[in-house]
Design an enzyme around this catalytic site. Structure first.
Site, PDB file in Angstrom:
ATOM      1  N   ARG A 189      27.866  28.608  -7.529  1.00  8.24           N
ATOM      2  CA  ARG A 189      28.440  27.714  -6.506  1.00  8.24           C
ATOM      3  C   ARG A 189      29.949  27.893  -6.583  1.00  8.24           C
ATOM      4  NH1 ARG A 189      26.442  21.748  -5.747  1.00  8.24           N
ATOM      5  NH2 ARG A 189      27.404  21.895  -3.838  1.00  8.24           N
ATOM      6  N   CYS A 244      33.197  18.267  -8.536  1.00 10.26           N
ATOM      7  CA  CYS A 244      32.078  18.805  -8.445  1.00 10.26           C
ATOM      8  C   CYS A 244      31.840  19.099  -6.997  1.00 10.26           C
ATOM      9  CB  CYS A 244      30.979  17.717  -9.165  1.00 10.26           C
ATOM     10  SG  CYS A 244      30.725  16.247  -8.542  1.00 10.26           S
TER      11      CYS A 244
END
Length: 289
Positions: free
Chosen positions: A176, A234
């Protein structure tokens, strides 16, 4: 300030009758059945905490997928779990404390000091051969009074330049960060200047946090230093709290970017970088996909 409590210490507290509030934060991205998992089996006396509704406000593109709830709303939730002033609180989940750390950070941020993560969570409790109970446990309402701002945090504006003055860690999985895969947010990649530091690297194969010395070596290798301001993000501010817990165990303070990449990537004015390096392959602000 201690972050973890191991199973033996918790069992000793419970056996001695010392007041301990157990909070079960069963939540994993993509699994909406946390309450059902809790009902099927949890630590004796533990109260269920719903991350999506009690540890976050409604999703908001301007604030992220899991924005922090208003303080008064959070205080009402904490009281409903039975927390009183001066209580020892132990949070856990069944995913290496990836979700429980969100509650740990929020309670610490709200001024509570005796808040711990059960190292290894439910799996460690079961591995010790200890009993669990099923069904719902409801608590007598508590009277705790919360404050705000005890833990450092940053906003998107500070995140934009943080990599130039300190160290910005991206706690998501490496794919990611690199922009190879993005399951939920509108753009793939990372905040320019951020360093990849997947949260899973904080844990051993048993789901427990790595020893403090090993975590310290790991984070030092990423550039963390006592004199370098460190911040963490995050996807939506949940697992970044786990990284902050790991940093605390290692002896390093760090700030949380609560909106994280879900807030950042929804603002077309914010650039997104792809690739393995902090500033590599910068994608333009309108590169939405």
């Amino acid at each position: 300030m201690q972050t973890l409590m191991d199973v033996a210490s918790l069992k000793g507290r419970l056996d001695s009758g010392r007041r301990t509030v157990l909070l079960d934060v069963r939540w994993v991205l993509g699994d909406p059945h946390g309450r059902e998992h809790y009902l099927a089996g949890h630590l004796p006396g533990a109260v269920f905490v719903d991350l999506a509704t009690e540890l976050a406000g409604p999703p908001d593109p301007g604030r992220g997928r899991h924005p922090l709830p208003p303080l008064d709303q959070f205080e009402g939730s904490v009281r409903s779990w039975g927390v009183r002033s001066g209580d020892v609180v132990v949070a856990y989940d069944d995913s290496g404390n990836m979700a429980a750390a969100r509650l740990w950070w929020m309670l610490r941020n709200a001024g509570l000091s005796d808040v711990y993560l059960l190292d290894g969570g439910l799996a460690a409790w079961r591995a010790a051969g200890l009993d669990v109970e099923s069904g719902e446990r409801r608590a007598e309402p508590g009277d705790v009074v919360l404050t705000a701002g005890a833990m450092p945090s940053i906003d998107a504006g500070r995140a934009a330049s943080w990599g130039q003055q300190g160290l910005l860690l991206d706690a998501r999985a490496g794919e990611r960060y690199r922009g190879e895969f993005e399951p939920v947010d509108p753009r793939a990649g990372h905040i320019p200047g951020a360093v990849s530091a997947p949260t899973g690297d904080n844990l051993g194969a048993d789901g427990r946090f790595l020893p403090a010395a090993q975590l310290r070596e790991h984070f030092t290798g990423l550039g963390v230093r006592p004199d370098v301001p460190t911040a963490v993000y995050c996807g939506s501010g949940v697992t970044a709290a786990h990284e902050i817990a790991a940093l605390a165990i290692a002896g390093f303070p760090a700030a949380l970017y609560p909106g994280s990449f879900s807030e950042w990537s929804n603002n077309s004015a914010n650039e997104v970088a792809t690739g393995a390096a902090p500033y590599a392959d910068s994608a333009g602000s309108n590169d939405l996909f």
